[in-house]
Design a protein around this motif. Structure first.
Motif, PDB file in Angstrom:
ATOM      1  N   MET A 158      29.290 -46.275  45.602  1.00 55.32           N
ATOM      2  CA  MET A 158      27.936 -45.800  45.605  1.00 55.32           C
ATOM      3  C   MET A 158      27.873 -44.561  44.707  1.00 55.32           C
ATOM      4  SD  MET A 158      25.290 -44.632  48.623  1.00 55.32           S
ATOM      5  CE  MET A 158      25.944 -45.749  49.765  1.00 55.32           C
ATOM      6  N   TYR A 159      26.799 -44.464  43.963  1.00 56.56           N
ATOM      7  CA  TYR A 159      26.600 -43.330  43.071  1.00 56.56           C
ATOM      8  C   TYR A 159      25.391 -42.525  43.530  1.00 56.56           C
ATOM      9  CZ  TYR A 159      29.789 -45.645  39.862  1.00 56.56           C
ATOM     10  OH  TYR A 159      30.879 -46.226  39.302  1.00 56.56           O
ATOM     11  N   ARG A 160      25.502 -41.215  43.433  1.00 55.89           N
ATOM     12  CA  ARG A 160      24.368 -40.346  43.708  1.00 55.89           C
ATOM     13  C   ARG A 160      23.527 -40.250  42.445  1.00 55.89           C
ATOM     14  NH1 ARG A 160      28.353 -36.654  44.885  1.00 55.89           N
ATOM     15  NH2 ARG A 160      27.340 -35.268  43.400  1.00 55.89           N
ATOM     16  N   HIS A 161      22.257 -39.873  42.592  1.00 57.05           N
ATOM     17  CA  HIS A 161      21.351 -39.820  41.446  1.00 57.05           C
ATOM     18  C   HIS A 161      21.831 -38.866  40.359  1.00 57.05           C
ATOM     19  CE1 HIS A 161      20.084 -36.141  43.268  1.00 57.05           C
ATOM     20  NE2 HIS A 161      19.077 -35.966  42.456  1.00 57.05           N
ATOM     21  N   ASP A 162      22.524 -37.792  40.719  1.00 55.17           N
ATOM     22  CA  ASP A 162      22.996 -36.863  39.694  1.00 55.17           C
ATOM     23  C   ASP A 162      24.203 -37.387  38.922  1.00 55.17           C
ATOM     24  OD1 ASP A 162      24.539 -36.584  42.011  1.00 55.17           O
ATOM     25  OD2 ASP A 162      24.958 -34.473  41.645  1.00 55.17           O
ATOM     26  N   GLU A 163      24.843 -38.442  39.419  1.00 62.14           N
ATOM     27  CA  GLU A 163      25.980 -39.047  38.732  1.00 62.14           C
ATOM     28  C   GLU A 163      25.543 -40.079  37.689  1.00 62.14           C
ATOM     29  OE1 GLU A 163      29.640 -39.186  41.747  1.00 62.14           O
ATOM     30  OE2 GLU A 163      27.870 -40.245  42.506  1.00 62.14           O
ATOM     31  N   VAL A 164      24.316 -40.517  37.789  1.00 63.27           N
ATOM     32  CA  VAL A 164      23.773 -41.500  36.838  1.00 63.27           C
ATOM     33  C   VAL A 164      22.384 -41.040  36.403  1.00 63.27           C
ATOM     34  CG1 VAL A 164      25.114 -43.552  37.503  1.00 63.27           C
ATOM     35  CG2 VAL A 164      23.097 -42.916  38.825  1.00 63.27           C
ATOM     36  N   ALA A 165      22.354 -39.892  35.768  1.00 67.65           N
ATOM     37  CA  ALA A 165      21.084 -39.263  35.386  1.00 67.65           C
ATOM     38  C   ALA A 165      20.223 -40.178  34.523  1.00 67.65           C
ATOM     39  CB  ALA A 165      21.352 -37.952  34.668  1.00 67.65           C
ATOM     40  N   GLU A 166      20.867 -40.982  33.688  1.00 67.82           N
ATOM     41  CA  GLU A 166      20.102 -41.876  32.817  1.00 67.82           C
ATOM     42  C   GLU A 166      19.348 -42.943  33.610  1.00 67.82           C
ATOM     43  OE1 GLU A 166      24.266 -43.643  33.131  1.00 67.82           O
ATOM     44  OE2 GLU A 166      23.382 -41.662  33.040  1.00 67.82           O
ATOM     45  N   LEU A 167      19.742 -43.177  34.831  1.00 68.86           N
ATOM     46  CA  LEU A 167      19.066 -44.159  35.680  1.00 68.86           C
ATOM     47  C   LEU A 167      18.055 -43.517  36.620  1.00 68.86           C
ATOM     48  CD1 LEU A 167      22.106 -46.392  36.715  1.00 68.86           C
ATOM     49  CD2 LEU A 167      20.581 -46.666  34.760  1.00 68.86           C
ATOM     50  N   SER A 168      18.349 -42.327  37.089  1.00 68.88           N
ATOM     51  CA  SER A 168      17.528 -41.716  38.136  1.00 68.88           C
ATOM     52  C   SER A 168      16.138 -41.308  37.661  1.00 68.88           C
ATOM     53  CB  SER A 168      18.239 -40.519  38.754  1.00 68.88           C
ATOM     54  OG  SER A 168      18.408 -39.493  37.801  1.00 68.88           O
ATOM     55  N   GLY A 169      15.926 -41.204  36.362  1.00 69.45           N
ATOM     56  CA  GLY A 169      14.613 -40.811  35.855  1.00 69.45           C
ATOM     57  C   GLY A 169      13.716 -41.984  35.504  1.00 69.45           C
ATOM     58  N   TYR A 170      14.099 -43.212  35.884  1.00 73.48           N
ATOM     59  CA  TYR A 170      13.314 -44.393  35.510  1.00 73.48           C
ATOM     60  C   TYR A 170      11.916 -44.345  36.126  1.00 73.48           C
ATOM     61  CZ  TYR A 170      11.720 -49.172  35.054  1.00 73.48           C
ATOM     62  OH  TYR A 170      10.979 -50.281  34.772  1.00 73.48           O
ATOM     63  N   ASN A 171      10.893 -44.557  35.307  1.00 76.48           N
ATOM     64  CA  ASN A 171       9.507 -44.580  35.769  1.00 76.48           C
ATOM     65  C   ASN A 171       9.166 -46.000  36.231  1.00 76.48           C
ATOM     66  OD1 ASN A 171       6.822 -44.225  36.284  1.00 76.48           O
ATOM     67  ND2 ASN A 171       6.232 -43.841  34.178  1.00 76.48           N
ATOM     68  N   TYR A 172       9.329 -46.247  37.510  1.00 76.29           N
ATOM     69  CA  TYR A 172       9.139 -47.575  38.082  1.00 76.29           C
ATOM     70  C   TYR A 172       7.679 -47.928  38.326  1.00 76.29           C
ATOM     71  CZ  TYR A 172       8.446 -44.871  42.310  1.00 76.29           C
ATOM     72  OH  TYR A 172       7.969 -43.979  43.227  1.00 76.29           O
ATOM     73  N   ARG A 173       6.788 -46.937  38.370  1.00 73.90           N
ATOM     74  CA  ARG A 173       5.381 -47.210  38.675  1.00 73.90           C
ATOM     75  C   ARG A 173       4.751 -47.960  37.512  1.00 73.90           C
ATOM     76  NH1 ARG A 173       3.126 -41.703  41.364  1.00 73.90           N
ATOM     77  NH2 ARG A 173       3.786 -42.201  43.474  1.00 73.90           N
ATOM     78  N   ASN A 174       4.161 -49.099  37.829  1.00 77.78           N
ATOM     79  CA  ASN A 174       3.651 -49.980  36.794  1.00 77.78           C
ATOM     80  C   ASN A 174       2.554 -50.848  37.383  1.00 77.78           C
ATOM     81  OD1 ASN A 174       3.498 -52.062  34.726  1.00 77.78           O
ATOM     82  ND2 ASN A 174       5.511 -51.362  34.064  1.00 77.78           N
ATOM     83  N   GLU A 175       1.612 -51.270  36.561  1.00 77.84           N
ATOM     84  CA  GLU A 175       0.579 -52.200  37.034  1.00 77.84           C
ATOM     85  C   GLU A 175       1.177 -53.565  37.332  1.00 77.84           C
ATOM     86  OE1 GLU A 175      -2.788 -52.377  34.440  1.00 77.84           O
ATOM     87  OE2 GLU A 175      -2.892 -50.205  34.285  1.00 77.84           O
ATOM     88  N   ASP A 176       2.268 -53.884  36.677  1.00 76.75           N
ATOM     89  CA  ASP A 176       2.907 -55.189  36.817  1.00 76.75           C
ATOM     90  C   ASP A 176       4.304 -54.984  37.406  1.00 76.75           C
ATOM     91  OD1 ASP A 176       4.099 -57.658  36.529  1.00 76.75           O
ATOM     92  OD2 ASP A 176       3.758 -57.810  34.381  1.00 76.75           O
TER      93      ASP A 176
END
Length: 150
Positions: free
Chosen positions: A1-19
């Protein structure tokens, strides 16, 4: 398991979307780049590695900017999913999909009141309780999926 600070490139993903499908595809594209690195490391079994993005909010955004109703989405037997933590049911539901559980194999359990098993979602789910378990058939589906890797 990875914490969000260990995979910074993933933790900032903007998931909010109309689709919600576009949100999942964007997440998958981002994960695939990381997944290639993961496979090369030899630390994980790629077919068993699952990546679940837990969010505070639902995925959909309506035209007025208000959040819509999609709380989670995943690829069936895939390695990526997105789930809002608005309910314990949502992450468990999406993990179920990644491990081979299906909506059509869910059930309603009656024990003085009606309760949905984890994979059930229909127009009456809001009126029933949560059984906090997978149906026997979905337990079998998950077991069959995992047995392929022994």
């Amino acid at each position: 398991m990875y914490r969000h600070d260990e995979v910074a490139e993933l933790s900032g993903y903007n998931y909010r979307n109309e689709d919600s499908n576009a949100a999942l595809q964007g997440w998958t594209d981002l994960i695939n780049d990381w997944f290639i690195t993961l496979k090369k490391s030899g630390e994980h079994t790629p077919s068993l590695t699952k990546v679940l993005l837990l969010t505070r909010n639902n995925i959909n955004v309506t035209a007025s900017g208000l959040l819509g109703g999609t709380r989670g989405i995943s690829w069936y037997k895939g390695h990526c999913a997105i789930a809002a933590i608005t309910s314990t049911h949502v992450p468990a539901h999406e993990i179920g999909h990644m491990l081979g559980a299906k909506h059509e194999d869910s059930e309603v359990i009656y024990d003085g009141w009606w309760h949905d098993t984890i994979m059930l979602t229909d127009e009456f789910s809001s009126m029933r309780g949560n059984a906090h378990r997978y149906s026997d058939k979905n337990r079998e589906n998950i077991r069959n999926y995992l047995d392929r890797f022994e």
